[in-house]
Design a protein around this motif. Structure first.
Motif, PDB file in Angstrom:
ATOM      1  N   GLY A  61       6.734  12.829 -12.665  1.00  0.00           N
ATOM      2  CA  GLY A  61       7.278  12.313 -13.651  1.00  0.00           C
ATOM      3  C   GLY A  61       8.709  11.892 -13.174  1.00  0.00           C
ATOM      4  N   LYS A  62       8.933  11.452 -12.200  1.00  0.00           N
ATOM      5  CA  LYS A  62      10.255  10.681 -11.712  1.00  0.00           C
ATOM      6  C   LYS A  62      10.226   9.371 -12.413  1.00  0.00           C
ATOM      7  CE  LYS A  62      11.203  14.025  -8.729  1.00  0.00           C
ATOM      8  NZ  LYS A  62      12.328  14.484  -8.110  1.00  0.00           N
ATOM      9  N   THR A  63      10.593   9.114 -13.374  1.00  0.00           N
ATOM     10  CA  THR A  63      10.530   7.787 -14.208  1.00  0.00           C
ATOM     11  C   THR A  63      11.498   6.668 -13.592  1.00  0.00           C
ATOM     12  OG1 THR A  63      11.858   8.453 -16.018  1.00  0.00           O
ATOM     13  CG2 THR A  63       9.563   8.478 -16.139  1.00  0.00           C
ATOM     14  N   GLN A  64      12.888   7.136 -13.251  1.00  0.00           N
ATOM     15  CA  GLN A  64      13.864   6.386 -12.996  1.00  0.00           C
ATOM     16  C   GLN A  64      13.350   5.696 -11.322  1.00  0.00           C
ATOM     17  OE1 GLN A  64      17.562   8.535 -12.842  1.00  0.00           O
ATOM     18  NE2 GLN A  64      17.839   7.983 -15.091  1.00  0.00           N
ATOM     19  N   ARG A  65      13.029   6.424 -10.794  1.00  0.00           N
ATOM     20  CA  ARG A  65      12.735   6.029  -9.229  1.00  0.00           C
ATOM     21  C   ARG A  65      11.374   5.288  -9.380  1.00  0.00           C
ATOM     22  NH1 ARG A  65      13.296  11.272  -5.380  1.00  0.00           N
ATOM     23  NH2 ARG A  65      15.662  11.473  -5.607  1.00  0.00           N
ATOM     24  N   PHE A  66      10.377   5.699 -10.241  1.00  0.00           N
ATOM     25  CA  PHE A  66       9.235   4.683 -10.522  1.00  0.00           C
ATOM     26  C   PHE A  66       9.454   3.233 -10.955  1.00  0.00           C
ATOM     27  CE2 PHE A  66       5.723   3.387 -13.254  1.00  0.00           C
ATOM     28  CZ  PHE A  66       4.803   3.349 -12.334  1.00  0.00           C
ATOM     29  N   ALA A  67      10.498   3.181 -11.704  1.00  0.00           N
ATOM     30  CA  ALA A  67      11.195   1.657 -12.070  1.00  0.00           C
ATOM     31  C   ALA A  67      11.406   1.136 -10.847  1.00  0.00           C
ATOM     32  CB  ALA A  67      12.102   1.829 -13.026  1.00  0.00           C
ATOM     33  N   LYS A  68      12.188   1.552 -10.084  1.00  0.00           N
ATOM     34  CA  LYS A  68      12.599   0.967  -8.859  1.00  0.00           C
ATOM     35  C   LYS A  68      11.511   0.442  -7.952  1.00  0.00           C
ATOM     36  CE  LYS A  68      17.160   3.119  -8.503  1.00  0.00           C
ATOM     37  NZ  LYS A  68      18.195   4.020  -7.709  1.00  0.00           N
ATOM     38  N   VAL A  69      10.418   1.351  -7.605  1.00  0.00           N
ATOM     39  CA  VAL A  69       9.251   0.981  -7.033  1.00  0.00           C
ATOM     40  C   VAL A  69       8.525  -0.047  -7.627  1.00  0.00           C
ATOM     41  CG1 VAL A  69       7.000   2.179  -5.866  1.00  0.00           C
ATOM     42  CG2 VAL A  69       9.103   3.430  -6.006  1.00  0.00           C
ATOM     43  N   GLU A  70       8.176   0.093  -8.904  1.00  0.00           N
ATOM     44  CA  GLU A  70       7.660  -1.261  -9.520  1.00  0.00           C
ATOM     45  C   GLU A  70       8.271  -2.429  -9.476  1.00  0.00           C
ATOM     46  OE1 GLU A  70       7.353   0.294 -13.595  1.00  0.00           O
ATOM     47  OE2 GLU A  70       5.138   0.070 -13.390  1.00  0.00           O
ATOM     48  N   ALA A  71       9.715  -2.579  -9.667  1.00  0.00           N
ATOM     49  CA  ALA A  71      10.488  -3.794  -9.053  1.00  0.00           C
ATOM     50  C   ALA A  71      10.007  -4.185  -7.888  1.00  0.00           C
ATOM     51  CB  ALA A  71      11.835  -3.501  -9.377  1.00  0.00           C
ATOM     52  N   ARG A  72      10.170  -3.408  -6.873  1.00  0.00           N
ATOM     53  CA  ARG A  72       9.892  -3.738  -5.417  1.00  0.00           C
ATOM     54  C   ARG A  72       8.364  -4.287  -5.231  1.00  0.00           C
ATOM     55  NH1 ARG A  72      11.906   1.407  -2.405  1.00  0.00           N
ATOM     56  NH2 ARG A  72      13.969   1.438  -2.926  1.00  0.00           N
ATOM     57  N   VAL A  73       7.388  -3.735  -5.908  1.00  0.00           N
ATOM     58  CA  VAL A  73       5.954  -4.016  -5.594  1.00  0.00           C
ATOM     59  C   VAL A  73       5.970  -5.376  -6.420  1.00  0.00           C
ATOM     60  CG1 VAL A  73       3.611  -3.678  -6.672  1.00  0.00           C
ATOM     61  CG2 VAL A  73       4.935  -1.525  -5.737  1.00  0.00           C
ATOM     62  N   GLY A 117       0.835  -1.191   0.002  1.00  0.00           N
ATOM     63  CA  GLY A 117       0.024  -0.018  -0.033  1.00  0.00           C
ATOM     64  C   GLY A 117       0.744   1.304  -0.196  1.00  0.00           C
ATOM     65  N   HIS A 118       1.705   1.157   0.730  1.00  0.00           N
ATOM     66  CA  HIS A 118       2.822   2.154   0.842  1.00  0.00           C
ATOM     67  C   HIS A 118       3.400   2.733  -0.608  1.00  0.00           C
ATOM     68  CE1 HIS A 118       2.319   3.079   5.153  1.00  0.00           C
ATOM     69  NE2 HIS A 118       2.638   1.834   5.251  1.00  0.00           N
ATOM     70  N   LEU A 119       3.882   1.493  -1.119  1.00  0.00           N
ATOM     71  CA  LEU A 119       4.763   1.562  -2.352  1.00  0.00           C
ATOM     72  C   LEU A 119       3.824   2.225  -3.430  1.00  0.00           C
ATOM     73  CD1 LEU A 119       7.074  -1.498  -2.060  1.00  0.00           C
ATOM     74  CD2 LEU A 119       7.694   0.862  -1.969  1.00  0.00           C
ATOM     75  N   GLU A 120       2.399   1.626  -3.675  1.00  0.00           N
ATOM     76  CA  GLU A 120       1.484   2.088  -4.574  1.00  0.00           C
ATOM     77  C   GLU A 120       1.185   3.466  -4.395  1.00  0.00           C
ATOM     78  OE1 GLU A 120      -1.733  -0.845  -4.138  1.00  0.00           O
ATOM     79  OE2 GLU A 120      -0.626  -2.336  -5.027  1.00  0.00           O
ATOM     80  N   HIS A 121       1.290   4.051  -3.207  1.00  0.00           N
ATOM     81  CA  HIS A 121       0.985   5.428  -2.899  1.00  0.00           C
ATOM     82  C   HIS A 121       2.069   6.077  -3.522  1.00  0.00           C
ATOM     83  CE1 HIS A 121      -0.246   9.166  -1.161  1.00  0.00           C
ATOM     84  NE2 HIS A 121       1.004   9.259  -0.436  1.00  0.00           N
ATOM     85  N   ARG A 122       3.461   5.592  -3.091  1.00  0.00           N
ATOM     86  CA  ARG A 122       4.677   6.172  -3.739  1.00  0.00           C
ATOM     87  C   ARG A 122       4.694   6.060  -5.310  1.00  0.00           C
ATOM     88  NH1 ARG A 122       9.480   8.131  -2.122  1.00  0.00           N
ATOM     89  NH2 ARG A 122      11.379   7.437  -3.297  1.00  0.00           N
ATOM     90  N   GLU A 123       4.290   5.063  -5.770  1.00  0.00           N
ATOM     91  CA  GLU A 123       4.014   5.222  -7.351  1.00  0.00           C
ATOM     92  C   GLU A 123       3.100   6.317  -7.605  1.00  0.00           C
ATOM     93  OE1 GLU A 123       4.378   0.617  -8.742  1.00  0.00           O
ATOM     94  OE2 GLU A 123       2.514   1.538  -8.382  1.00  0.00           O
ATOM     95  N   THR A 124       1.935   6.436  -7.370  1.00  0.00           N
ATOM     96  CA  THR A 124       1.195   7.668  -7.576  1.00  0.00           C
ATOM     97  C   THR A 124       1.999   9.061  -7.549  1.00  0.00           C
ATOM     98  OG1 THR A 124      -0.482   6.149  -6.577  1.00  0.00           O
ATOM     99  CG2 THR A 124      -1.033   8.710  -7.343  1.00  0.00           C
ATOM    100  N   LEU A 125       2.779   9.170  -6.419  1.00  0.00           N
ATOM    101  CA  LEU A 125       3.320  10.380  -6.482  1.00  0.00           C
ATOM    102  C   LEU A 125       4.528  10.532  -7.501  1.00  0.00           C
ATOM    103  CD1 LEU A 125       3.706  10.676  -2.310  1.00  0.00           C
ATOM    104  CD2 LEU A 125       2.277  11.961  -3.828  1.00  0.00           C
ATOM    105  N   LEU A 126       5.166   9.437  -7.724  1.00  0.00           N
ATOM    106  CA  LEU A 126       6.160   9.703  -8.648  1.00  0.00           C
ATOM    107  C   LEU A 126       5.655   9.780  -9.887  1.00  0.00           C
ATOM    108  CD1 LEU A 126       8.482   6.902  -7.368  1.00  0.00           C
ATOM    109  CD2 LEU A 126       9.117   9.342  -6.982  1.00  0.00           C
ATOM    110  N   ARG A 127       4.533   9.148 -10.200  1.00  0.00           N
ATOM    111  CA  ARG A 127       4.023   9.169 -11.753  1.00  0.00           C
ATOM    112  C   ARG A 127       3.731  10.879 -11.852  1.00  0.00           C
ATOM    113  NH1 ARG A 127       0.222   4.425 -11.723  1.00  0.00           N
ATOM    114  NH2 ARG A 127       1.631   2.981 -12.577  1.00  0.00           N
ATOM    115  N   SER A 128       2.954  11.179 -10.781  1.00  0.00           N
ATOM    116  CA  SER A 128       2.630  12.841 -10.946  1.00  0.00           C
ATOM    117  C   SER A 128       3.756  13.718 -10.966  1.00  0.00           C
ATOM    118  CB  SER A 128       1.675  13.098  -9.597  1.00  0.00           C
ATOM    119  OG  SER A 128       2.580  13.235  -8.534  1.00  0.00           O
TER     120      SER A 128
END
Length: 86
Positions: free
Chosen positions: A61-73, A48-59
């Motif tokens: 436009g931080k694509t490199q960090r978003f990829a790391k979060v997706e891998a963790r998810v 849940g925390h990581l999905e919230h972080r994904e939403t923030l990163l998407r908004s």
């Protein structure tokens, strides 16, 4: 006037640390192991925390960090699936 601070010799200090360390480490090892339901709950909370972080990163436009979060998810979802399969 000599205003040196009294400093413990290295040998004395290491003996104090050696005497205090094993009981401290032993105290942390007495926790009972988590049940599979507790593990699943913790992992789902983290998801849940990581999905919230994904939403923030998407908004932002931080694509490199978003990829790391997706891998963790993905890794955590695989772990949940494995635990639920048992």
């Amino acid at each position: 006037m000599n205003r040196r601070l009294p400093i413990l010799p290295v040998g004395t200090l290491s003996a104090i640390l050696a005497a205090a360390t094993p009981p401290a480490l032993a105290a942390t090892a007495t926790h009972p192991p988590l049940t599979p339901a507790q593990r699943i709950a913790r992992i789902q909370s983290r998801l849940g925390h990581l999905e919230h972080r994904e939403t923030l990163l998407r908004s932002k436009g931080k694509t490199q960090r978003f990829a790391k979060v997706e891998a963790r998810v993905a890794k955590l979802q695989a772990r949940v699936g494995k635990l639920q399969g048992k």
